[in-house]
Design a protein around this motif. Sequence first.
Motif, PDB file in Angstrom:
ATOM      1  N   GLY A 179     -39.176   0.527 -30.184  1.00  0.00           N
ATOM      2  CA  GLY A 179     -40.432   0.194 -29.526  1.00  0.00           C
ATOM      3  C   GLY A 179     -40.996  -1.134 -29.992  1.00  0.00           C
ATOM      4  N   SER A 180     -41.655  -1.821 -29.072  1.00  0.00           N
ATOM      5  CA  SER A 180     -42.207  -3.146 -29.364  1.00  0.00           C
ATOM      6  C   SER A 180     -43.226  -3.098 -30.495  1.00  0.00           C
ATOM      7  CB  SER A 180     -42.860  -3.719 -28.106  1.00  0.00           C
ATOM      8  OG  SER A 180     -43.892  -2.863 -27.637  1.00  0.00           O
ATOM      9  N   LEU A 194     -51.408   2.560 -15.812  1.00  0.00           N
ATOM     10  CA  LEU A 194     -50.035   2.500 -16.315  1.00  0.00           C
ATOM     11  C   LEU A 194     -49.769   3.445 -17.471  1.00  0.00           C
ATOM     12  CD1 LEU A 194     -49.427  -1.364 -16.161  1.00  0.00           C
ATOM     13  CD2 LEU A 194     -48.673   0.381 -14.546  1.00  0.00           C
ATOM     14  N   ALA A 195     -50.809   3.964 -18.105  1.00  0.00           N
ATOM     15  CA  ALA A 195     -50.656   4.936 -19.199  1.00  0.00           C
ATOM     16  C   ALA A 195     -49.705   4.432 -20.281  1.00  0.00           C
ATOM     17  CB  ALA A 195     -50.171   6.281 -18.653  1.00  0.00           C
ATOM     18  N   ALA A 196     -49.937   3.209 -20.750  1.00  0.00           N
ATOM     19  CA  ALA A 196     -49.086   2.631 -21.792  1.00  0.00           C
ATOM     20  C   ALA A 196     -49.273   3.379 -23.108  1.00  0.00           C
ATOM     21  CB  ALA A 196     -49.405   1.155 -21.972  1.00  0.00           C
ATOM     22  N   VAL A 197     -48.147   3.723 -23.736  1.00  0.00           N
ATOM     23  CA  VAL A 197     -48.150   4.500 -24.976  1.00  0.00           C
ATOM     24  C   VAL A 197     -47.186   3.843 -25.958  1.00  0.00           C
ATOM     25  CG1 VAL A 197     -47.611   6.732 -26.024  1.00  0.00           C
ATOM     26  CG2 VAL A 197     -48.646   6.647 -23.756  1.00  0.00           C
ATOM     27  N   PRO A 198     -47.590   3.615 -27.212  1.00  0.00           N
ATOM     28  CA  PRO A 198     -46.634   3.094 -28.199  1.00  0.00           C
ATOM     29  C   PRO A 198     -45.664   4.181 -28.629  1.00  0.00           C
ATOM     30  CG  PRO A 198     -48.778   3.477 -29.230  1.00  0.00           C
ATOM     31  CD  PRO A 198     -48.961   3.739 -27.763  1.00  0.00           C
ATOM     32  N   ALA A 234     -43.798   2.443 -21.635  1.00  0.00           N
ATOM     33  CA  ALA A 234     -43.535   1.920 -22.974  1.00  0.00           C
ATOM     34  C   ALA A 234     -42.496   0.810 -22.900  1.00  0.00           C
ATOM     35  CB  ALA A 234     -43.057   3.026 -23.915  1.00  0.00           C
ATOM     36  N   ALA A 235     -42.591  -0.127 -23.834  1.00  0.00           N
ATOM     37  CA  ALA A 235     -41.671  -1.269 -23.891  1.00  0.00           C
ATOM     38  C   ALA A 235     -40.798  -1.165 -25.136  1.00  0.00           C
ATOM     39  CB  ALA A 235     -42.445  -2.590 -23.920  1.00  0.00           C
ATOM     40  N   PHE A 236     -39.508  -1.473 -24.963  1.00  0.00           N
ATOM     41  CA  PHE A 236     -38.531  -1.363 -26.051  1.00  0.00           C
ATOM     42  C   PHE A 236     -37.581  -2.556 -26.025  1.00  0.00           C
ATOM     43  CE2 PHE A 236     -39.677   2.881 -24.655  1.00  0.00           C
ATOM     44  CZ  PHE A 236     -39.877   3.587 -25.830  1.00  0.00           C
TER      45      PHE A 236
END
Length: 306
Positions: A61-62, A90-94, A290-292
């Motif tokens: 994860g970023s 967008l419900a962004a979650v780490p 989530a971004a990875f």
Amino acid sequence: MAREQLGICAEANLHGSYLLLNALEGHERILRSKLARLPQLFDRLAEHFSEALLSGVVAIGSNYWDLLYPDARPAELNAFADFSAADIELAAVPVDFLIQIRSDRLDVNIITCQQVLQMLQGHVEVQELLQGFRYLDGRNLTGFIDVPWNPKARRRRQVSLIDAKAQPVFAAGSYLYLQQLVFDHASWSQLTLTEQEDIMGFDKVHAKPLHSSRILPDSHRLMMQPIVDGADILMQNMPSYQLKQQGLIQLAYAASAQALYSQLSHRVGLSSGSVGHDLLLNYHRIELSAAFFAPSISFLELAAKA
């Protein structure tokens, strides 16, 4: 030469399992070692269950990258885009780790998940396990072919893997956006075939683009292809189904995080050329984003020795 994780560009499978994990504080050193061993685990199980065509991807994860690998960071790795002005939540979650497991046998996926969790036991907490499956001839739950414009053959590697000349340390790695979408099947099923095709931008049977006189500027096809043919992104989606919740597990891989950002901003109606958000999003709710970054096997192994 850097060795990419084979699951990034693998062809479609029948079953997908996606482990979302968070690391326990202070376990970075042992996690670097164990993550480097996961591709070997995938290879061993793929050989043992050769007919299952098993593949896996380890992605970081970023938000967690700098703690795990403080000495080097992919140039474009950022937290998932925050489009507060968009109409779409967008419900962004780490999420610290995504482990993608795909094969043609559900039991092999389960065995692989068990062994991954056994290897990481005591060092991570499980946030979620998402399960996907192949639906008919590669369709999603709308009944339409999923991403008919996806790159084919060698082009898959070209668009999804970083070139050594661009970032030598991260060659053969890939930026990744994960989204879980919940589908409103009841509302979708009330539409006529013509209405559904207008929303999608291509016909339901053969996935051929609609005639230019008919296609809507905010149709799904045009909103997902802001750049010529969408050829700079590789989508690896799978439908998901539970009794009370159905939808799509959407994974977008790219050699450039900017390509992922551009596509997403266009889809939610915030790019300069947007005329509104993707019409298909009127029938989906985004549950998680989530971004990875999925580094090469070579990077994982070298970092474990540091």
